[in-house]
Motif scaffolding. Structure first.
Motif, PDB file in Angstrom:
ATOM      1  N   VAL A  65    -124.118   1.079 -67.255  1.00 51.82           N
ATOM      2  CA  VAL A  65    -125.378   1.788 -67.456  1.00 51.82           C
ATOM      3  C   VAL A  65    -125.537   2.762 -66.300  1.00 51.82           C
ATOM      4  O   VAL A  65    -125.399   2.382 -65.134  1.00 51.82           O
ATOM      5  CB  VAL A  65    -126.578   0.803 -67.494  1.00 51.82           C
ATOM      6  CG1 VAL A  65    -127.871   1.562 -67.757  1.00 51.82           C
ATOM      7  CG2 VAL A  65    -126.349  -0.270 -68.548  1.00 51.82           C
TER       8      VAL A  65
ATOM      9  N   SER B 279    -135.430   3.774 -68.427  1.00 52.14           N
ATOM     10  CA  SER B 279    -134.446   3.554 -69.496  1.00 52.14           C
ATOM     11  C   SER B 279    -133.365   2.587 -69.058  1.00 52.14           C
ATOM     12  O   SER B 279    -133.042   1.616 -69.764  1.00 52.14           O
ATOM     13  CB  SER B 279    -133.821   4.884 -69.913  1.00 52.14           C
ATOM     14  OG  SER B 279    -134.768   5.750 -70.477  1.00 52.14           O
TER      15      SER B 279
ATOM     16  N   MET C 290    -132.510  -1.290 -70.541  1.00 50.53           N
ATOM     17  CA  MET C 290    -131.199  -1.661 -71.060  1.00 50.53           C
ATOM     18  C   MET C 290    -130.613  -2.836 -70.281  1.00 50.53           C
ATOM     19  O   MET C 290    -130.080  -3.796 -70.869  1.00 50.53           O
ATOM     20  CB  MET C 290    -130.265  -0.450 -70.983  1.00 50.53           C
ATOM     21  CG  MET C 290    -128.836  -0.700 -71.429  1.00 50.53           C
ATOM     22  SD  MET C 290    -128.671  -1.246 -73.164  1.00 50.53           S
ATOM     23  CE  MET C 290    -129.240   0.211 -74.027  1.00 50.53           C
TER      24      MET C 290
ATOM     25  N   VAL D 156    -123.712   3.562 -71.288  1.00 56.82           N
ATOM     26  CA  VAL D 156    -125.069   3.946 -71.664  1.00 56.82           C
ATOM     27  C   VAL D 156    -125.585   4.876 -70.579  1.00 56.82           C
ATOM     28  O   VAL D 156    -125.809   4.453 -69.444  1.00 56.82           O
ATOM     29  CB  VAL D 156    -126.004   2.729 -71.809  1.00 56.82           C
ATOM     30  CG1 VAL D 156    -127.407   3.201 -72.176  1.00 56.82           C
ATOM     31  CG2 VAL D 156    -125.469   1.760 -72.848  1.00 56.82           C
TER      32      VAL D 156
ATOM     33  N   THR E 175    -138.089   3.640 -74.559  1.00 55.36           N
ATOM     34  CA  THR E 175    -136.898   3.065 -73.916  1.00 55.36           C
ATOM     35  C   THR E 175    -136.534   1.736 -74.562  1.00 55.36           C
ATOM     36  O   THR E 175    -135.347   1.410 -74.701  1.00 55.36           O
ATOM     37  CB  THR E 175    -137.108   2.858 -72.407  1.00 55.36           C
ATOM     38  OG1 THR E 175    -138.052   1.805 -72.151  1.00 55.36           O
ATOM     39  CG2 THR E 175    -137.576   4.133 -71.726  1.00 55.36           C
TER      40      THR E 175
ATOM     41  N   THR F  79    -133.130   1.034 -76.610  1.00 53.17           N
ATOM     42  CA  THR F  79    -132.341  -0.115 -76.180  1.00 53.17           C
ATOM     43  C   THR F  79    -131.976  -1.001 -77.365  1.00 53.17           C
ATOM     44  O   THR F  79    -130.822  -1.423 -77.513  1.00 53.17           O
ATOM     45  CB  THR F  79    -133.114  -0.936 -75.130  1.00 53.17           C
ATOM     46  OG1 THR F  79    -133.269  -0.160 -73.941  1.00 53.17           O
ATOM     47  CG2 THR F  79    -132.381  -2.226 -74.780  1.00 53.17           C
TER      48      THR F  79
ATOM     49  N   LEU G  15    -128.114  -1.601 -78.576  1.00 47.02           N
ATOM     50  CA  LEU G  15    -127.554  -2.944 -78.460  1.00 47.02           C
ATOM     51  C   LEU G  15    -127.316  -3.593 -79.815  1.00 47.02           C
ATOM     52  O   LEU G  15    -126.416  -4.437 -79.941  1.00 47.02           O
ATOM     53  CB  LEU G  15    -128.457  -3.812 -77.590  1.00 47.02           C
ATOM     54  CG  LEU G  15    -128.414  -3.447 -76.097  1.00 47.02           C
ATOM     55  CD1 LEU G  15    -129.294  -4.370 -75.287  1.00 47.02           C
ATOM     56  CD2 LEU G  15    -126.980  -3.480 -75.565  1.00 47.02           C
TER      57      LEU G  15
END
Length: 623
Positions: A130, A136, A140, A256, A536, A540, A544
């Motif tokens: 990430v 954000s 995540m 990400v 966000t 996410t 995912l």
């Protein structure tokens, strides 16, 4: 808490929100039948409880608290009925699903879960990188941790916070209420301010990162330089450099990119700038060692940063000169600098469901913002500019300008925008007009010609001397993921993908030729309304669900289909033509160098939510 505080809190509570919370907690049907009415409340009318019911609701609330009864926990069907009462009309299935998440009755309303969790050896073989530790990236990271997927969070700054770590200038503050500027999975935070200052927001993000054990996964002071796709094993090869200059590399299954829009400052170049002997700082690089007291200060730029900074330092400086290229609509916001009252805090913490319905009714109000942004052809044909709501708002804002500076024709002529409201981002008034009227302040609208050793010369030949020049000039928002170079399948780069008319993505998150790479707050990713943390969490979940589905299917790569990408972007362009940004946003950061809106999502938020609610593998190549 004392009974006296509880009594004060009940008295101070919003009667309609108190009614909804009480209806939820007790099921008292008489509360649902009480009369409500729409009343003026800032930008939009809000649903309020008719005055004849106020005393009854307060009495019922006191009786409920005194009884010590447990609050009911109704099922979803019953909650939907309550949401219908709150909205004043029936909800569609889609409206219910969206709104139910915002009501946040569950600990993790947008949870991602395994259908069949892989064994430990499979999980240990995976890795997600990430990039970016702002809202954000932290969202995540929290969910990756809950899934048990190994990850590394890379951040070029020294800690978490993203834009709130970068922007440390005096007066930096959120322009969204705190209850809308937080994750729904971490919603019991004791905010002090209605609109949090920068440090309070930073404290919140640090709290979340600490609570959910994100920090041990972080590599701070580390810049990702390059990411190259390896087809042979479906991984990305990352190259990073830390502050010491040490270059390292590793492989990761997924990337990400959560670096966001506001990460690359726009320094604004002017002739002779390098010759200036005083200080020059960008608002993202505020020099706290420099004392402004008694100094001659210039601020270039009058967007949100400049409009927050100016009132915060004007009382300390000898003189303040504000260089304005384009006037903005300045929005009055009662209570913008206030703190939550002790009574409201008590209600949030002690009265069942009060916080939930407070947030949900605010969410309903915020949704109205998008009604100001659409063109109404019939209204325009009758002589209107945008639509009736937008044109009426313009009249209200013109009245506000008259109220604030009507006795200063020299100022009034400079502060009236030429574009419609919401053609550019609103600026919240935290003392902007009061600052302009001070004796030690000058508003300059002539363009800057050049810098000299001691100051700035404008095109009319006027020279002004300064000790400090502040660049409140914003960000290079079109530089998505800068300075990282991504090289995807068949040596594809994002520059190749975007050479025609700027940055594009599928649902703002994925790109043809870039397998296993996802963006958060990517091209066309800024929603028309709604608190940013909400989005966000939605991004996410979508990302995912794709990663989890890929792993559970025994596959190793996922890449958006070109036809899905093209079809989506054609719909973006079609929708853009119906929204005011494309015309009214000229010259703003909303439009890129090609004159196209690549920043804002043109779809109504309900439609945007539906498009991202679930990951549809039919839109992707899976290997």
């Amino acid at each position: 808490m004392s009974e006296t505080l509880a009594d004060r809190a009940i008295e101070a509570a919003d009667p309609n929100i108190l009614r909804l919370a009480l209806l939820h907690a007790t099921g008292d049907a008489s509360l649902a039948d009480m009369r409500t009415e729409l009343v003026e409340n800032g930008l939009f009318p809000a649903r309020a409880l008719a005055a004849e019911h106020h005393d009854e609701v307060r009495a019922k609330a006191r009786a409920f608290l005194q009884s010590g009864a447990q609050a009911a926990t109704p099922d979803k069907d019953r909650v939907r009925e309550l949401m219908t009462v709150a909205k004043g009309e029936e909800l569609t299935d889609e409206q219910f699903r969206f709104g139910y998440e915002e009501l946040a009755l569950e600990d993790f309303p947008r949870e991602i879960e395994w259908t069949s969790k892989p064994n430990a050896s499979v999980l240990e073989s995976l890795h997600v990188t990430v990039i970016g530790a702002g809202f954000s990236g932290i969202a995540m990271a929290v969910q990756l941790g809950r899934l048990g997927i190994p990850y590394t969070l890379v951040e070029r700054q020294a800690g978490v916070g993203g834009v709130w770590l970068t922007n440390a200038y005096p007066g930096a503050r959120v322009d969204v209420p705190s209850f809308n500027y937080q994750y729904k999975f971490e919603k019991s935070y004791p905010w002090k301010s209605l609109f949090p200052e920068r440090q309070e927001t930073l404290d919140y993000l640090t709290h979340v990162a600490t609570k959910y054990d994100v920090l041990p996964h972080c590599q701070f002071d580390t810049q990702v330089e390059r990411a190259e796709w390896r087809e042979e094993d479906s991984t990305w090869q990352l190259t990073v450099t830390d502050r010491s200059g040490l270059r390292r590399s590793w492989r990761t299954n997924f990337i990400v990119c959560a670096a966001g829009l506001f990460s690359t400052p726009l320094e604004a170049e002017f002739e002779g700038k390098e010759r200036f002997s005083g200080r020059i700082v960008h608002t993202t690089n505020w020099d706290h060692s420099f004392d402004c007291t008694g100094k001659k200060v210039a601020i270039i730029g009058n967007g949100s940063s400049g409009a927050q900074l100016a009132p915060s330092i004007v009382g300390d400086v000898e003189s303040l000169t504000l260089f304005q290229r384009t006037p903005h609509w300045v929005m009055p916001m009662p209570g913008y600098l206030d703190q939550w009252s002790e009574e409201t805090q008590w209600l949030f913490e002690n009265f069942p469901y009060y916080w939930n319905w407070f947030s949900y009714t605010s969410f309903l109000a915020i949704l109205n913002l998008e009604e100001l942004q659409d063109y109404d052809p019939e209204w325009q044909a009758a002589g209107g500019t945008i639509n009736e709501l937008n044109d009426n708002l313009k009249l209200k804002l013109l009245d506000y300008i008259e109220e604030q500076v009507g006795n200063r024709p020299d100022l009034k002529s400079k502060v009236v925008p030429k574009v419609a409201p919401l053609g550019r981002r609103f600026v919240i008034d935290m003392g902007w007009y009061d600052t302009l009227k001070r004796k030690n302040v000058e508003l300059v609208t002539e363009h800057i010609e050049r810098f000299t050793e001691n100051g700035i010369v404008t095109v009319d030949g006027t020279t002004r001397e300064f000790d400090l020049v502040v660049l409140a000039t914003g960000f290079q928002v079109s530089k998505y993921f800068f300075p990282i170079t991504f090289v995807g399948r068949d040596a594809t780069t994002l520059d190749d993908l975007w050479e025609k008319d700027g940055a594009r993505a599928f649902l703002s998150m994925t790109f043809p030729g870039m397998p296993n790479m996802f963006a958060m707050y990517g091209p066309s990713g800024q929603a028309r309304t709604g608190g940013f943390p909400m989005w966000t969490e939605i991004w996410t979940r979508y990302i995912l669900e794709g990663i989890v589905g890929l792993i559970e299917g025994g596959n190793s790569s996922v890449e958006v289909r070109q036809e899905a990408f093209d079809e989506y972007n054609a719909s973006v362009d079609e929708a853009d033509a119906k929204v005011l940004w494309q015309q009214e946003g000229k010259g703003s950061y909303y439009l890129n160098a090609y004159g196209r809106n690549e920043l804002n999502c043109p779809f109504h938020v309900q439609d945007a939510f539906l498009a991202m609610e679930r990951f549809n593998f039919d839109d992707y190549h899976v290997k």
